[in-house]
Design a protein around this motif. Structure first.
Motif, PDB file in Angstrom:
ATOM      1  N   GLU A   5       0.910  -1.176  -0.010  1.00 27.25           N
ATOM      2  CA  GLU A   5       0.056   0.138  -0.093  1.00 27.25           C
ATOM      3  C   GLU A   5       0.936   1.114  -0.011  1.00 27.25           C
ATOM      4  N   THR A   6       2.006   1.197   0.495  1.00 27.36           N
ATOM      5  CA  THR A   6       2.978   2.278   0.603  1.00 27.36           C
ATOM      6  C   THR A   6       3.621   2.574  -0.927  1.00 27.36           C
ATOM      7  N   PHE A   9       0.873   3.408  -5.514  1.00 32.31           N
ATOM      8  CA  PHE A   9       0.480   4.466  -6.474  1.00 32.31           C
ATOM      9  C   PHE A   9       1.802   5.352  -6.899  1.00 32.31           C
ATOM     10  N   GLU A  40      -0.278   9.732  -5.903  1.00 34.42           N
ATOM     11  CA  GLU A  40       0.396   8.802  -4.694  1.00 34.42           C
ATOM     12  C   GLU A  40      -0.682   8.108  -3.994  1.00 34.42           C
ATOM     13  N   GLU A  41      -1.894   8.564  -4.235  1.00 37.43           N
ATOM     14  CA  GLU A  41      -3.042   7.833  -3.399  1.00 37.43           C
ATOM     15  C   GLU A  41      -4.375   7.769  -4.571  1.00 37.43           C
ATOM     16  N   ARG A  42      -3.924   7.757  -5.879  1.00 38.25           N
ATOM     17  CA  ARG A  42      -5.114   7.310  -6.804  1.00 38.25           C
ATOM     18  C   ARG A  42      -4.850   7.211  -8.161  1.00 38.25           C
ATOM     19  N   ARG A  84      -6.406  -1.754   2.016  1.00 39.31           N
ATOM     20  CA  ARG A  84      -6.300  -0.118   2.150  1.00 39.31           C
ATOM     21  C   ARG A  84      -6.827   0.488   0.991  1.00 39.31           C
ATOM     22  N   CYS A  85      -7.192  -0.180  -0.023  1.00 40.69           N
ATOM     23  CA  CYS A  85      -7.606   0.386  -1.216  1.00 40.69           C
ATOM     24  C   CYS A  85      -9.255   0.267  -1.609  1.00 40.69           C
ATOM     25  N   GLU A 105      -8.339   4.063  -5.385  1.00 41.54           N
ATOM     26  CA  GLU A 105      -7.817   4.906  -4.117  1.00 41.54           C
ATOM     27  C   GLU A 105      -7.316   4.177  -2.920  1.00 41.54           C
ATOM     28  N   ILE A 106      -6.443   4.769  -2.288  1.00 45.52           N
ATOM     29  CA  ILE A 106      -6.113   4.316  -0.862  1.00 45.52           C
ATOM     30  C   ILE A 106      -7.278   4.996  -0.053  1.00 45.52           C
ATOM     31  N   ARG A 107      -7.768   4.024   0.870  1.00 48.28           N
ATOM     32  CA  ARG A 107      -8.963   4.628   1.888  1.00 48.28           C
ATOM     33  C   ARG A 107      -8.354   5.718   2.788  1.00 48.28           C
ATOM     34  N   SER A 108      -9.174   6.829   2.757  1.00 49.51           N
ATOM     35  CA  SER A 108      -8.902   7.725   3.853  1.00 49.51           C
ATOM     36  C   SER A 108      -9.047   7.682   5.189  1.00 49.51           C
TER      37      SER A 108
END
Length: 108
Positions: A5-6, A9, A40-42, A84-85, A105-108
């Motif tokens: 997850e890190t 993206f 980075e997150e999408r 996490r996505c 996307e990474i979940r917020s």
């Protein structure tokens, strides 16, 4: 090396590879897509050819019937590969749009 997850993206390459392999296995070689945006997150993918849609159209089935099944498959695949996505469609060809816009996307 960080967790998936890190790294997910950073240019989209890792999720591209995962999505490509899984989709080619499930949908076959006539599945076509390209990355239309990433950060980075999408990650946003534009799907331009879907063999399931072609089969539905060629057999006289309602392409709209695919939307629920496809949405459930892709969301499950993404979220189980990386909890996490999350995934959603912005547009879908089976409901009349010109392409499918797949947003991961990474979940917020």
């Amino acid at each position: 090396m960080g967790t998936m997850e890190t790294r997910l993206f950073k240019g989209g390459s890792e999720i591209d590879e995962i999505f490509c392999v899984v989709s080619k296995v499930i949908f076959g070689p006539n599945f076509e897509w390209e990355v239309s945006g990433s950060s980075e997150e999408r990650l946003v993918m534009k799907i331009t050819a879907c063999p399931l849609l072609r089969v539905a159209e060629s057999t006289g089935r309602d392409p709209g019937e695919l939307s629920n099944a496809c949405s459930a498959y892709l969301r499950s695949a993404v979220e189980n590969l990386n909890p996490r996505c999350t995934q959603r469609y912005g547009t879908m060809m089976c409901t009349g749009d010109g392409c499918c816009e797949n947003v991961i996307e990474i979940r917020s």
